[in-house]
Design an enzyme around this catalytic site. Structure first.
Site, mmCIF file in Angstrom:
data_model
loop_
_atom_site.group_PDB
_atom_site.id
_atom_site.type_symbol
_atom_site.label_atom_id
_atom_site.label_comp_id
_atom_site.label_asym_id
_atom_site.label_seq_id
_atom_site.Cartn_x
_atom_site.Cartn_y
_atom_site.Cartn_z
ATOM 1 N N SER A 174 -22.464 2.258 -49.665
ATOM 2 C CA SER A 174 -22.453 1.950 -48.224
ATOM 3 C C SER A 174 -21.547 2.927 -47.474
ATOM 4 C CB SER A 174 -22.017 0.502 -47.974
ATOM 5 O OG SER A 174 -20.669 0.299 -48.329
ATOM 6 N N ASN A 175 -20.463 3.360 -48.123
ATOM 7 C CA ASN A 175 -19.596 4.360 -47.466
ATOM 8 C C ASN A 175 -20.327 5.698 -47.329
ATOM 9 O OD1 ASN A 175 -16.711 3.402 -46.853
ATOM 10 N ND2 ASN A 175 -17.163 2.457 -48.825
ATOM 11 N N HIS A 201 -9.955 3.717 -50.974
ATOM 12 C CA HIS A 201 -9.500 2.639 -51.849
ATOM 13 C C HIS A 201 -9.290 1.371 -51.015
ATOM 14 C CE1 HIS A 201 -7.580 0.848 -55.338
ATOM 15 N NE2 HIS A 201 -6.712 0.325 -54.487
HETATM 16 C C1 GRF Z 1 -15.383 0.580 -51.634
HETATM 17 O O1 GRF Z 1 -14.856 -0.670 -51.306
HETATM 18 C C2 GRF Z 1 -14.295 1.543 -51.995
HETATM 19 O O2 GRF Z 1 -13.074 1.253 -51.403
HETATM 20 C C3 GRF Z 1 -14.160 1.383 -53.484
HETATM 21 O O3 GRF Z 1 -15.457 1.119 -53.938
HETATM 22 C C4 GRF Z 1 -16.213 0.512 -52.897
HETATM 23 C C5 GRF Z 1 -17.495 1.275 -52.776
HETATM 24 O O4 GRF Z 1 -18.421 0.666 -51.954
HETATM 25 N N1 GRF Z 1 -13.542 2.552 -54.049
HETATM 26 P P1 GRF Z 1 -19.742 1.439 -51.542
HETATM 27 O O5 GRF Z 1 -20.403 1.921 -52.833
HETATM 28 O O6 GRF Z 1 -19.380 2.571 -50.644
HETATM 29 O O7 GRF Z 1 -20.584 0.423 -50.849
#
Ligand code: GRF
Length: 207
Positions: free
Chosen positions: A25-26, A123
Site C-alpha cells: 500500500s505504501n 517503520h
Molecule cells: C508498513 O506498515 C510499514 O511500516 C512496515 O510494513 C508495512 C507495509 O505495508 N515496514 P504495505 O506493504 O506498504 O501495505
C-alpha cells in the site's frame, strides 16, 4: 523569430528501486504521488522476496519491471546470493535510491555498501521505540498513549539508521492492536512520499 532565453534543462528524474514483501500500500501511494507530480521520481524496478506479494501485482499492473528474488532457505534471513542479486539488479536498473516499502528481511552487504546513505525504510513506530517486527502490537502491549511512524535510512542495525521524518499517532482507550495498525498506516501514507521527496532534494543530482 527569436527563440529567447533557453530554459534550463530539467535534471534527470531520480530512479527508485523498491523492495517489498507484502501488500504494497505504501508503494501504491508513491505511485499516486508520482502520477500527481508531487514526487519527482520514477519507479525503475520492484523486487520482492515473496513470489505471491501483492506489491509485485501492483507493479505488473502498471507495466513496471519487477522480479522475485529467491531469499534462500532460511525463513527470515536473506542469503548472500539474494543480497548480491538485489544490489546487482538495482545497479543494472540505474537506481539512485532503494525504497523499502514493507520489506521484511534484513539488508546486508553488498547492498548496504553499494547504496550507503541511499536506502530508505518506513517503520510503524516512533523509533527508537519498538524496533523490529509488529511494532503496532508492541505499542499495544506496552499500553502507550502515543505511537507513530518513522522514515529512516537503513544501516547495519535493526531499525537504527538516521531518522528522516516522523509522524505521531494517538492511541485511544479501547483500541485493538489492529486499530493502531490502521491508524499508523494512514499516517505512513501521508509521510512516506513527502519524506522521499525531501530526501531526493538533498541528494546530488541523479544520473
Ligand atoms: C508498513 O506498515 C510499514 O511500516 C512496515 O510494513 C508495512 C507495509 O505495508 N515496514 P504495505 O506493504 O506498504 O501495505
Amino acid at each position: 523569430m527569436s527563440i529567447g532565453t533557453p530554459l534550463p534543462l530539467p535534471g534527470p528524474v531520480p530512479r527508485l528501486g523498491v523492495l517489498g514483501s507484502g501488500e504494497g500500500s505504501n508503494f501504491g501511494v508513491l505511485l499516486e504521488a508520482i502520477d500527481a507530480g508531487t514526487l519527482p521520481a520514477q519507479i525503475a524496478l520492484v523486487l520482492s522476496d515473496n513470489p505471491g506479494a501483492r506489491i509485485l501485482e501492483r507493479a505488473a499492473s502498471r507495466g513496471i519491471p519487477h522480479a522475485w528474488i529467491d531469499p534462500g532457505a532460511h525463513p527470515n534471513r536473506f542469503s548472500l546470493e539474494a543480497q548480491q542479486a538485489v544490489s546487482g539488479q538495482f545497479r543494472a536498473a540505474g537506481c539512485d535510491l532503494i525504497i523499502c516499502a514493507g520489506f521484511m528481511r534484513r539488508l546486508k552487504d553488498p547492498v548496504l555498501t553499494d547504496f550507503a546513505g541511499r536506502i530508505v525504510n518506513i517503520h510503524p513506530s516512533l523509533l527508537p521505540a519498538f524496533p523490529g517486527r509488529d511494532a503496532w502490537k508492541q505499542a499495544y502491549e506496552a499500553a502507550v498513549t502515543e505511537t507513530g511512524c518513522t522514515v529512516h535510512l537503513i544501516d547495519a542495525g535493526i531499525d537504527t539508521g538516521p531518522i528522516l521524518a516522523q509522524t505521531r499517532v494517538p492511541v485511544y482507550m479501547g483500541d485493538s492492536a489492529d486499530d493502531i495498525r490502521h491508524r499508523i498506516q494512514a499516517a505512513e501514507h501521508q509521510l512516506f512520499p513527502r519524506a522521499i521527496r525531501d530526501l531526493l532534494a538533498t541528494l546530488p543530482q541523479a544520473g
